[in-house]
Scaffold this motif. Sequence first.
Motif, PDB file in Angstrom:
ATOM      1  N   PHE B 263      12.654  82.933 -89.104  1.00 14.85           N
ATOM      2  CA  PHE B 263      13.829  82.499 -88.475  1.00 14.85           C
ATOM      3  C   PHE B 263      15.081  82.983 -88.714  1.00 14.85           C
ATOM      4  N   SER B 264      15.162  83.676 -90.208  1.00 14.65           N
ATOM      5  CA  SER B 264      16.261  84.606 -90.235  1.00 14.65           C
ATOM      6  C   SER B 264      16.514  85.555 -89.312  1.00 14.65           C
ATOM      7  N   ASP B 265      15.444  86.116 -88.961  1.00 10.45           N
ATOM      8  CA  ASP B 265      15.434  87.493 -88.013  1.00 10.45           C
ATOM      9  C   ASP B 265      15.971  86.893 -86.629  1.00 10.45           C
ATOM     10  N   LEU B 266      15.439  85.716 -86.504  1.00  9.85           N
ATOM     11  CA  LEU B 266      15.873  85.009 -85.047  1.00  9.85           C
ATOM     12  C   LEU B 266      17.329  84.769 -85.135  1.00  9.85           C
ATOM     13  N   SER B 267      17.768  84.230 -86.340  1.00 13.04           N
ATOM     14  CA  SER B 267      19.247  83.865 -86.320  1.00 13.04           C
ATOM     15  C   SER B 267      20.052  85.220 -86.074  1.00 13.04           C
ATOM     16  N   LEU B 268      19.524  86.215 -86.637  1.00 16.44           N
ATOM     17  CA  LEU B 268      20.426  87.460 -86.785  1.00 16.44           C
ATOM     18  C   LEU B 268      20.356  88.099 -85.382  1.00 16.44           C
ATOM     19  N   ALA B 269      19.325  87.938 -84.680  1.00 15.95           N
ATOM     20  CA  ALA B 269      19.291  88.488 -83.238  1.00 15.95           C
ATOM     21  C   ALA B 269      20.086  87.772 -82.177  1.00 15.95           C
ATOM     22  N   GLN B 270      20.241  86.404 -82.382  1.00 17.27           N
ATOM     23  CA  GLN B 270      21.121  85.742 -81.670  1.00 17.27           C
ATOM     24  C   GLN B 270      22.636  86.257 -81.914  1.00 17.27           C
ATOM     25  N   THR B 271      22.843  86.388 -83.397  1.00 12.95           N
ATOM     26  CA  THR B 271      24.126  86.678 -83.671  1.00 12.95           C
ATOM     27  C   THR B 271      24.435  88.208 -82.800  1.00 12.95           C
ATOM     28  N   SER B 272      23.475  88.924 -83.154  1.00 11.52           N
ATOM     29  CA  SER B 272      23.594  90.165 -82.428  1.00 11.52           C
ATOM     30  C   SER B 272      23.848  90.223 -80.890  1.00 11.52           C
ATOM     31  N   LEU B 273      23.150  89.495 -80.063  1.00  9.40           N
ATOM     32  CA  LEU B 273      23.257  89.184 -78.687  1.00  9.40           C
ATOM     33  C   LEU B 273      24.891  88.941 -78.646  1.00  9.40           C
ATOM     34  N   GLN B 274      25.392  87.917 -79.309  1.00  7.99           N
ATOM     35  CA  GLN B 274      26.557  87.278 -79.159  1.00  7.99           C
ATOM     36  C   GLN B 274      27.605  88.539 -79.372  1.00  7.99           C
ATOM     37  N   ALA B 275      27.339  89.175 -80.358  1.00  9.60           N
ATOM     38  CA  ALA B 275      28.454  90.355 -80.646  1.00  9.60           C
ATOM     39  C   ALA B 275      28.405  91.335 -79.428  1.00  9.60           C
ATOM     40  N   ALA B 276      27.219  91.602 -79.112  1.00 11.50           N
ATOM     41  CA  ALA B 276      27.273  92.737 -77.821  1.00 11.50           C
ATOM     42  C   ALA B 276      28.053  92.048 -76.763  1.00 11.50           C
ATOM     43  N   ILE B 277      27.678  90.810 -76.615  1.00 10.78           N
ATOM     44  CA  ILE B 277      28.319  89.963 -75.238  1.00 10.78           C
ATOM     45  C   ILE B 277      29.954  90.107 -75.137  1.00 10.78           C
ATOM     46  N   THR B 278      30.433  89.757 -76.415  1.00 13.11           N
ATOM     47  CA  THR B 278      31.788  89.785 -76.915  1.00 13.11           C
ATOM     48  C   THR B 278      32.436  91.223 -76.716  1.00 13.11           C
ATOM     49  N   VAL B 279      31.790  92.130 -77.170  1.00 18.20           N
ATOM     50  CA  VAL B 279      32.331  93.498 -77.386  1.00 18.20           C
ATOM     51  C   VAL B 279      32.363  93.882 -76.156  1.00 18.20           C
ATOM     52  N   SER B 280      31.344  93.673 -75.063  1.00 17.56           N
ATOM     53  CA  SER B 280      31.452  94.214 -73.881  1.00 17.56           C
ATOM     54  C   SER B 280      32.725  93.814 -72.971  1.00 17.56           C
ATOM     55  N   ALA B 281      33.019  92.586 -73.148  1.00 24.33           N
ATOM     56  CA  ALA B 281      34.129  92.099 -72.388  1.00 24.33           C
ATOM     57  C   ALA B 281      35.387  92.983 -72.686  1.00 24.33           C
ATOM     58  N   ARG B 282      35.437  93.474 -74.150  1.00 17.43           N
ATOM     59  CA  ARG B 282      36.683  94.056 -74.418  1.00 17.43           C
ATOM     60  C   ARG B 282      36.600  95.655 -73.985  1.00 17.43           C
ATOM     61  N   VAL B 283      35.368  96.244 -73.751  1.00 12.37           N
ATOM     62  CA  VAL B 283      35.249  97.710 -73.343  1.00 12.37           C
ATOM     63  C   VAL B 283      35.778  97.903 -72.123  1.00 12.37           C
ATOM     64  N   PHE B 284      35.819  97.091 -71.300  1.00 13.93           N
ATOM     65  CA  PHE B 284      36.279  97.435 -70.007  1.00 13.93           C
ATOM     66  C   PHE B 284      37.843  97.312 -69.848  1.00 13.93           C
ATOM     67  N   GLY B 285      38.387  96.537 -70.913  1.00 14.06           N
ATOM     68  CA  GLY B 285      39.648  95.972 -71.221  1.00 14.06           C
ATOM     69  C   GLY B 285      40.921  96.929 -70.388  1.00 14.06           C
ATOM     70  N   PRO B 286      41.854  97.313 -71.238  1.00 17.08           N
ATOM     71  CA  PRO B 286      42.977  97.871 -70.623  1.00 17.08           C
ATOM     72  C   PRO B 286      42.895  99.245 -70.034  1.00 17.08           C
ATOM     73  N   SER B 287      43.393  99.362 -68.953  1.00 15.16           N
ATOM     74  CA  SER B 287      43.677 100.708 -68.275  1.00 15.16           C
ATOM     75  C   SER B 287      44.976 100.891 -67.551  1.00 15.16           C
ATOM     76  N   LEU B 288      45.231 102.161 -67.128  1.00 13.12           N
ATOM     77  CA  LEU B 288      46.415 102.306 -66.472  1.00 13.12           C
ATOM     78  C   LEU B 288      46.785 101.297 -65.420  1.00 13.12           C
ATOM     79  N   LEU B 289      45.753 101.013 -64.649  1.00  6.14           N
ATOM     80  CA  LEU B 289      45.891 100.341 -63.614  1.00  6.14           C
ATOM     81  C   LEU B 289      46.669  98.899 -63.809  1.00  6.14           C
ATOM     82  N   ASP B 290      46.596  98.396 -65.236  1.00  3.71           N
ATOM     83  CA  ASP B 290      47.325  97.423 -65.496  1.00  3.71           C
ATOM     84  C   ASP B 290      48.780  97.611 -65.468  1.00  3.71           C
ATOM     85  N   SER B 291      49.177  98.826 -65.495  1.00  2.00           N
ATOM     86  CA  SER B 291      50.774  98.985 -65.737  1.00  2.00           C
ATOM     87  C   SER B 291      51.204  99.752 -64.467  1.00  2.00           C
ATOM     88  N   MET B 292      50.470 100.000 -63.429  1.00  2.00           N
ATOM     89  CA  MET B 292      50.792 100.536 -62.498  1.00  2.00           C
ATOM     90  C   MET B 292      51.382  99.799 -61.077  1.00  2.00           C
TER      91      MET B 292
END
Lengths: 463, 292
Positions: B263-292
Amino acid sequence: MSSSLLDILNTGRSSLLAHQQAVSTTSSNISNISTPGYTRRDVEFTPIAAGGGVSASTIRNQTNTFITAQIHDQAARKAFAETQESSLSTIENLYAENEGNIGYSLDNFFQAMRTLSAAPTELDRREAMLSKAEELAQAFSATSQRLTDERRAADTQLDGMIDRVNELTSDIASLNVQITRLPEEARAALKDQRDVLVRELSEHVDISTFYSEDGSQTVLFAGGRPLVQKDATTQLSTRQESTYPYLRQIHFTNSAGATVDITSQLTTGKIGGIVQLRDSVLTSILDRVDALAYDITTSFNAQHQAGFDLNGNTGLSLFTDVPAGAPAGTAVAMALHADVDGNARAIAAASNAATAIGGNDNLHALSGLGDDSTLAGSNSRTFAQELADMVSDVGKAIETNDSTFDYADFSLNNLDRLREQESGVSLDEELVNMMRFQRAYQAGSKIIQNVGQMYDTILTLVG
Amino acid sequence: MRVSQLHLQSLVQRSVSDSRANLVEKQKIAASGQRLTVPSDDPDGSSRARLLTGLLAETEAYSDNISFGESRLNRAEDAMAESENILVRIKELAYANSTGTASAEQRNLAATEVDQLRDNLIDLANTRQGQEYIFANMDTSTPPVASDGTVTWDASSGVRVVEIGPAKTGEISASAQGAFNDGINVFDVLEDLAVDLRSNDPDAIRANLDDIETAFGQVLSERVKVGVRTNRIRAAEINTDQTRNLYKTLRSNIVDADAAEAFSDLSLAQTSLQAAITVSARVFGPSLLDSM
């Protein structure tokens, strides 16, 4: 040497044209940002010697052939492992602790024998032992059948793969022809297409490629044999050589028109994966199943024949007889012998005629076979130990395959990143370039504006 | 270092899908409670688990034989206890009617009782359990004592032996021959007694007393043998229980997942997935297009 106004005008014009070309190149890069395998186009500015000015040419980025070769290598390895995955997964279930599998049935069979020895004249218990013996035979038969089916399925996949390889090679060859006919600047798009095809080809067989002066690409495989040489291709085909119709060999038609068996040279890629799965992995698992079935059949039959049944008969077999020294095919044909099938009284429980009714010594001898460590695994293990070894073997085969896949996948990912780093498109870079070229275009137009003003000045002087 | 869009996209995709695959794996383990379901989960472990499963099945078979044997021996012991009671009664009758005070009438009645008791004894010798005659040693499908009192002695004369442990066997039968016909035929003794009672001859009646004593001793000695066999079986039962527990524990250590860990492994895996999703939202983040 002084330049005339016309020369300056031309210089300005060349700037406009050059930077227009540059913007077009950048736009092309930006549009293709999602295209897999796209190689970035670079702009090369060359100063025009006579009269100043600049010309721009679009050059396809020089791909790093070393990285490309490694990518092909790892792609082949990854496909090699991937192809075998689903079949191995299916086989694995035959060795899990499930009802109907060999282990489960073997345990039940021994249990029924021991239970019968407590009351050897009871027909219910005799029927139970026969039923468990039959289940054991069926477990062997079903397992062996499943393995054979998987082997056949693997062989069938070859057709699709070989057809695809032949398609790819002929497409690459025709691209070669087209590319050699075009001038350097116009080749870029076709080269991109060819790269994609070669990448897909590398997943099927291991290849090495090199480029010729005229722009065509030569593809070799299987120890230096040519697949594509400029516009010429060689075809792959399959042939049934062995007595088993679903273990076909792969042939290659060489330049002299003769077909050569190259199956043993195909050790990686999708086709290599199928060959390994079909010829080594599944075959060796199947051989062990047959060997164990053979060992069980011969040992039990010999002991059973030495015993006496309720009617005082002896020399009866428990399982269908198998010819000596020929284990192949034993498992699929394993069944109750006609001597005992449907006739529970015929189980030879006793060890001599005097105790035919009520004796159980032969049953003890039969269940004692399970403790004899010379009966299985080439005289080195008990039946149970041999089966346990087979289980771990299958597990290890899958573990190995999985780790091959993981490693190749990881490497491939890394290599792709390196490739992208060199030849890919970075949005930020292209946008900066676009702004840069736009500015330069503005500057160029300024030159023309100025020349225009200078002309006006002169013309005003005249009148 | 140039970072291409394709690379960014593949990076995001991989990290999310890897996290998700890991989560699925941990869910499977937590839900089933098993860390080993197919051989590749742990090849060496599954090989040992297979052997242990086989050993457990073997232990069950021994356990079944022990129960079967024990119930059979208990049945035999009960029958012999009853036989002993009958012989005690016989002795009483013989003794009472061997004195001068008994009348011919009494003796006749006694003779009838002796006949009855003799039949009871034959029935006891032919006790059945299931389909088997438990006093018949090997050939348990034929009654060991005929109605006229002849003990059909099966030539095999062996004791029924079953496996009650690895390389351990136990005897689970009792013998009509041993109890009723080993040196003295008990039924003949009773028949003789009935005859003597009817002949109203006190001396002849008295002469039977020794034989009755011997007969009693014979039955008792067989009963003791059965007692010894029963003890051996019971000892084996304790052994199989311990063995069963041992194998179960060993197998569970290999196959089952530790609940807390799962159960602790499961909990950890859930957290990891959450983290991966959150990070991916940021990876595509800012680019020059935003200021052109």
